[in-house]
Design an enzyme around this catalytic site. Structure first.
Site, PDB file in Angstrom:
ATOM      1  N   PHE A 119       0.848  -1.197   0.000  1.00 42.14           N
ATOM      2  CA  PHE A 119       0.000   0.000   0.000  1.00 42.14           C
ATOM      3  C   PHE A 119       0.879   1.240   0.000  1.00 42.14           C
ATOM      4  CE2 PHE A 119      -4.252  -1.395   0.094  1.00 42.14           C
ATOM      5  CZ  PHE A 119      -5.082  -0.285   0.197  1.00 42.14           C
ATOM      6  N   GLN A 240      -8.277  14.473   3.634  1.00 43.93           N
ATOM      7  CA  GLN A 240      -7.614  13.692   2.587  1.00 43.93           C
ATOM      8  C   GLN A 240      -8.526  13.526   1.378  1.00 43.93           C
ATOM      9  OE1 GLN A 240      -6.684   9.181   2.821  1.00 43.93           O
ATOM     10  NE2 GLN A 240      -4.767  10.235   3.229  1.00 43.93           N
ATOM     11  N   HIS A 242      -8.899  11.244  -1.693  1.00 46.30           N
ATOM     12  CA  HIS A 242      -8.410   9.959  -2.201  1.00 46.30           C
ATOM     13  C   HIS A 242      -8.172  10.106  -3.695  1.00 46.30           C
ATOM     14  CE1 HIS A 242      -8.050   5.708  -3.071  1.00 46.30           C
ATOM     15  NE2 HIS A 242      -8.080   5.451  -1.776  1.00 46.30           N
ATOM     16  N   LEU A 252     -15.518   5.145  -4.019  1.00 43.73           N
ATOM     17  CA  LEU A 252     -14.122   4.769  -3.809  1.00 43.73           C
ATOM     18  C   LEU A 252     -13.673   3.604  -4.683  1.00 43.73           C
ATOM     19  CD1 LEU A 252     -11.513   5.034  -2.047  1.00 43.73           C
ATOM     20  CD2 LEU A 252     -12.543   3.388  -0.492  1.00 43.73           C
ATOM     21  N   GLU A 255      -7.172   1.868  -3.014  1.00 43.96           N
ATOM     22  CA  GLU A 255      -5.733   1.906  -3.276  1.00 43.96           C
ATOM     23  C   GLU A 255      -5.180   0.489  -3.471  1.00 43.96           C
ATOM     24  OE1 GLU A 255      -1.871   3.543  -0.840  1.00 43.96           O
ATOM     25  OE2 GLU A 255      -3.770   4.603  -0.595  1.00 43.96           O
ATOM     26  N   ARG A 286      -1.154   9.414  -0.337  1.00 40.71           N
ATOM     27  CA  ARG A 286      -2.361   9.836  -1.051  1.00 40.71           C
ATOM     28  C   ARG A 286      -2.372  11.322  -1.386  1.00 40.71           C
ATOM     29  NH1 ARG A 286      -6.873   6.226   2.235  1.00 40.71           N
ATOM     30  NH2 ARG A 286      -6.347   4.258   1.217  1.00 40.71           N
ATOM     31  N   HIS A 353     -12.298  12.144   1.057  1.00 35.31           N
ATOM     32  CA  HIS A 353     -12.333  10.768   1.556  1.00 35.31           C
ATOM     33  C   HIS A 353     -12.270  10.655   3.077  1.00 35.31           C
ATOM     34  CE1 HIS A 353     -11.683   6.468   1.593  1.00 35.31           C
ATOM     35  NE2 HIS A 353     -10.475   6.588   2.110  1.00 35.31           N
ATOM     36  N   ARG A 398      -3.189  10.781   6.212  1.00 35.73           N
ATOM     37  CA  ARG A 398      -3.250   9.391   6.670  1.00 35.73           C
ATOM     38  C   ARG A 398      -2.735   8.435   5.597  1.00 35.73           C
ATOM     39  NH1 ARG A 398      -6.607   5.302   5.683  1.00 35.73           N
ATOM     40  NH2 ARG A 398      -8.380   6.481   4.878  1.00 35.73           N
TER      41      ARG A 398
END
Length: 587
Positions: A119, A240, A242, A252, A255, A286, A353, A398
């Protein structure tokens, strides 16, 4: 008017992963626990979490918690509190194995160990090679977690109040929290739920933006209740975006797609992330990827008739991998983008997000606020976990799959803290006579308002204002105008009218109450964003493009009553290891 009252040892508002993990800890300890939720627990927004849970198990590549801690501190752009980050990363393996023993159906490697995938922003050896750290259940990890925790709570006799909306916090003259007033959506009845401990796990509030991955229930209810009760909100400028929301729908696209080997393309078929993050490429953090995508679109490299989106390519992974590891993503892409990723790329854009800010807490889940002696005095009887809380482990940005880890670690920690605190506070405190007056006053205004504003129209104006004036990139003039415009929206929201005055399952009333909460969150965000004159993590200002540690290595505190801002230091000292001092953040 006499209002019904019910007493519990603990009242938890929100039945997502954080709320149910805390509830499980308390119910298994024999306490009487009530969990309020606007929706059935397994429909809470944790269900939308796709990619996995970050934990340095080392099942695929060598790993350890200290490397995970470094990545989280760096990902936070050094605004994360390093004691809380160490606490979270150290406990990651334990809470994942605990879930496994509860029956969570993790995907497996051939050797039988829990499957892990790469990730963004996760590395080995303090910024070295890509780490493989995210423990996953295909692309439905949050879904599996919610069902696992709900079943355990049913077994532990947790009491759920389904389709109930908390209205306001109840505090006494000393500032101690004694419970909440709440609305039974089905009947329209208002009740006081009195508790020796009140925990908020109400999730985020990204419905303040037009384009959002968040469910319609994510209206910042816990934040607004805390703000109205005099508790400051922390770091509200940090939202954030995304990188990969479905173009036109905002839903969404995990990721995990890039973790499994998918990558982004512009209209020329170029893998443009190689220019912005030469080492990590599509698996940079991100905020970096979202800004790169926005820049590509702004410079005319976007795809489609209006050159306003980019493409996420994964067909090269092969049908078998997509169907086994990303079945939900394929379903979403076909339904909402009319693109089968087995054969064609998915059109995507950055979309709101996750909220890094929230109700300030320590790593035991206790809400903290500046009162008499310091910036972090404990608010007695009040706890918060998950996205509505700001511990702060995420700082200014994050890392993916740290959110599910956050709710597990701090849900359990808050549960343990409440158990200890209730041993010392064995009796309920006396409720003030005006305990429900605030909530009843808001409901009475809605019932009596005539010739007022339309809730839906005011909500649309709020979302458009936030999207235009406080998006991926922020500009001085737009922020200044944004503060004025969001103030106008807040004024209009005070005069909203609902045509339906009935009591039974009145969704118009619920939407009007949710709008009040969205306004609190939006105003806090815009005011905090205009004040922070630097770029850090998700807060990217065109007029102040660089991070300024001399002036701004500090947390923002926003007070709703007079829109006052205060600040407190970032906790740079970890629990047992050396601090990671701020340095340039590159991927």
């Amino acid at each position: 008017m006499t209002i019904a009252r019910r007493k519990f040892d603990a009242v938890i508002v929100g039945a997502g992963g954080g709320g149910m993990r805390a509830a499980l800890q308390l119910s298994e300890a024999g306490l009487k626990v009530a969990v309020l939720s606007k929706v059935f627990p397994t429909r809470s927004h944790t269900v939308a979490a796709q990619g996995g849970i970050a934990a340095a198990l080392g099942n695929v590549t060598e790993d350890n918690w200290h490397w995970h801690m470094y990545d989280t501190v760096k990902g936070s752009d050094y605004l994360g509190d390093q004691d809380a980050i160490e606490f979270m990363c150290r406990q990651a393996g334990e809470v994942v194995y605990e879930l496994e023993h509860y029956g969570m159906p993790f995907d497996r490697l051939e050797n039988g160990k829990i499957y892990q995938r790469p990730f963004g922003g996760q590395s080995q050896n303090f910024g070295g090679a890509q780490a493989t750290r995210s423990c996953a259940v295909a692309d439905r990890t949050g879904h599996a977690m919610l069902h696992t925790l709900y079943q355990r709570n049913v077994r532990a006799n947790t009491q759920f109040f389904v389709e109930w909306m908390a209205l306001d916090l109840i505090r006494d003259e000393h500032g101690d929290v004694l419970g909440v007033s709440a609305l039974d959506i089905e009947t329209g009845e208002v009740m006081i739920l009195q508790a020796r401990a009140t925990l908020f796990a109400t999730g985020g509030g990204a419905r303040i933006f037009s384009a959002s991955t968040n469910a319609f229930i994510n209206t910042g209810d816990g934040l607004a209740m805390a703000a109205r009760a005099g508790v400051p909100l922390q770091d509200m400028e940090f939202w954030q975006f995304h990188p990969t929301g479905v173009y036109g729908a905002g839903i969404l696209i995990s990721e995990a797609v890039r973790g499994e080997g998918g990558y982004l393309l512009n209209k020329d078929g170029e893998r443009f992330m190689e220019r912005y993050a030469p080492h990590a490429k599509d698996l940079a953090s991100r905020d970096v990827v979202s800004r790169a995508m926005t820049t590509e679109i702004k410079e005319g490299h976007g795809c489609g008739r209006d050159a306003d989106h980019l493409l996420l390519k994964l067909d090269h992974l092969g049908a078998d991998v997509i169907k086994a590891r990303l079945p939900g993503i394929r379903e979403i892409a076909i339904k909402f983008a009319h693109a089968d990723p087995v054969r064609e790329p998915i059109p995507v854009v950055p979309t709101a997000h996750y909220m890094m800010g929230g109700i300030p807490t320590n790593f035991h889940g206790q809400v903290v606020a500046p009162y008499k002696t310091g910036p972090e005095e404990v608010v007695q009887g009040f706890y918060a976990v998950g996205e509505c809380a700001c511990v702060s482990v995420h700082g200014a940005n994050r890392l993916g799959t740290n959110s599910l880890l956050d709710i597990l670690v701090f849900g359990r920690a808050a549960g343990n803290q409440i158990i200890e605190d209730l041993k010392r506070n064995s009796h309920h405190k006396h409720l003030p006579g005006d305990a429900a007056d605030k909530a009843l006053g808001r409901l009475a205004r809605l019932d009596s308002q005539k010739d007022g504003e339309n809730v839906s129209q005011v909500g649309d104006m709020l979302r458009k204002t936030m999207q235009t004036h406080c998006g991926v990139f922020r500009f001085a003039d737009l922020l200044k105008q944004g503060v004025d415009k969001i103030s106008e929206v807040a004024q209009r929201a005070r005069n909203t009218e609902i045509r339906d005055k009935s009591r039974v399952f009145n969704t118009a009333r619920v939407e009007a109450l949710e709008l009040d909460n969205l306004v609190e969150v939006a105003v806090a965000t815009m005011v905090s964003a205009q004040a922070r004159t630097e770029s850090r993590g998700a807060h990217a200002r065109d007029d102040f493009p660089h991070r300024d540690d001399d002036k701004w290595l500090k947390h923002t505190l926003y007070f709703s009553e007079d829109r006052r801002l205060d600040y407190k230091p970032v906790r740079l000292k970890p629990l047992t290891v050396e601090s990671f001092p701020p340095k340039a953040r590159t991927y």
